[in-house]
Design a protein around this motif. Structure first.
Motif, PDB file in Angstrom:
ATOM      1  N   PHE A   1       0.842  -1.195   0.000  1.00  0.00           N
ATOM      2  CA  PHE A   1       0.000   0.000   0.000  1.00  0.00           C
ATOM      3  C   PHE A   1       0.879   1.248   0.000  1.00  0.00           C
ATOM      4  N   ARG A   2       1.676   1.413  -1.039  1.00  0.00           N
ATOM      5  CA  ARG A   2       2.600   2.543  -1.102  1.00  0.00           C
ATOM      6  C   ARG A   2       1.867   3.867  -1.260  1.00  0.00           C
ATOM      7  N   THR A   3       0.921   3.895  -2.209  1.00  0.00           N
ATOM      8  CA  THR A   3       0.274   5.149  -2.571  1.00  0.00           C
ATOM      9  C   THR A   3      -1.198   4.906  -2.866  1.00  0.00           C
ATOM     10  N   ALA A   4      -2.037   5.846  -2.427  1.00  0.00           N
ATOM     11  CA  ALA A   4      -3.450   5.816  -2.790  1.00  0.00           C
ATOM     12  C   ALA A   4      -3.616   6.471  -4.146  1.00  0.00           C
TER      13      ALA A   4
ATOM     14  N   ILE B   1      -1.419   1.409  -4.912  1.00  0.00           N
ATOM     15  CA  ILE B   1      -0.275   0.842  -5.618  1.00  0.00           C
ATOM     16  C   ILE B   1       0.511  -0.022  -4.647  1.00  0.00           C
ATOM     17  N   THR B   2       0.746  -1.274  -5.017  1.00  0.00           N
ATOM     18  CA  THR B   2       1.445  -2.209  -4.143  1.00  0.00           C
ATOM     19  C   THR B   2       2.836  -2.582  -4.635  1.00  0.00           C
ATOM     20  N   GLY B   3       3.195  -2.162  -5.822  1.00  0.00           N
ATOM     21  CA  GLY B   3       4.518  -2.498  -6.337  1.00  0.00           C
ATOM     22  C   GLY B   3       4.564  -2.384  -7.837  1.00  0.00           C
ATOM     23  N   SER B   4       5.558  -3.023  -8.420  1.00  0.00           N
ATOM     24  CA  SER B   4       5.738  -3.017  -9.870  1.00  0.00           C
ATOM     25  C   SER B   4       5.910  -4.453 -10.353  1.00  0.00           C
ATOM     26  N   PRO B   5       5.384  -4.786 -11.523  1.00  0.00           N
ATOM     27  CA  PRO B   5       5.557  -6.148 -12.040  1.00  0.00           C
ATOM     28  C   PRO B   5       7.014  -6.434 -12.352  1.00  0.00           C
TER      29      PRO B   5
END
Length: 211
Positions: free
Chosen positions: A116-119, A135-139
């Motif tokens: 939960f980095r960013t809403a 946003i939880t990360g990047s693929p």
């Protein structure tokens, strides 16, 4: 009748939050009291005191977590945890479940975790319909190799229970980053939009007029 209706809704606004809070706490404490079953019968608080006192299970759970955390923080404890992970990883079926749960727990509970980095504001489930997501990360790996553009991993929670939701990969350009905190976004989702997050522009206006 208008006065009675007003009193009724006012009473609900006063009582319902307290009742729900008490119910959740009672359920939580009652669930943790189940951990008392690991104690010998002679050490059971109900047997020692002669009556039931709710909350001893929560204290026992907290004590266990602190002890395990202290043991796992030193060199010997870390080696023991690594040995246990290696042992579980050799057991078919169990290793797939354990590895998945461990990856999620490491992301959520570790000090270096970045869940939960960013809403963000995204269009879901179709274009023209917007909702708040995280946003939880990047693929990475094969998924990142297949996706040519810049994508991000997005968690779209359900309302009013944010523990259920959808994991989707979206273009970063399709995600509108919000200034609201993660806590404010979660409250907004759980309340189904009733508890709106504070307006950052209003805060800036107040600071501007303050001498």
């Amino acid at each position: 009748m208008a006065a009675l209706r007003k009193w009724l809704f006012t009473g609900l606004l006063v009582i319902v939050p307290g009742v729900i809070t008490a119910w959740v706490l009672a359920w939580f404490v009652g669930t943790l009291d189940v951990t008392l079953a690991i104690l010998p019968e002679a050490w059971q608080p109900d047997r020692l005191l002669g009556f039931h006192v709710p909350g001893f299970g929560a204290l026992l759970t907290l004590t266990i977590l602190l002890v395990v955390g202290a043991l796992a923080s030193n060199f010997a404890g870390r080696k023991l945890v690594q040995w246990g992970d290696a042992l579980v990883s050799r057991i078919p079926v169990v290793r797939s479940i354990y590895s998945s749960v461990k990856q999620v727990s490491d992301t959520l509970f570790s000090e270096s975790g970045n869940a939960f980095r960013t809403a963000v504001l995204v269009q879901w489930p179709r274009e023209g319909v917007w909702t708040v997501a995280f946003i939880t990360g990047s693929p990475s790996g094969e998924v990142a190799a297949y996706l040519r553009d810049e994508y991000v991993s997005v968690y779209v929670p359900t309302t009013p229970n944010p523990t259920g939701g959808y994991f989707v990969l979206m273009r970063r350009s399709d995600c509108v980053e919000l200034e609201m905190s993660i806590d404010a976004a979660l409250k907004y989702i759980v309340s189904m939009g009733v508890v709106a997050p504070p307006d950052p522009l209003a805060g800036e206006a107040v600071r501007a007029v303050t001498p």
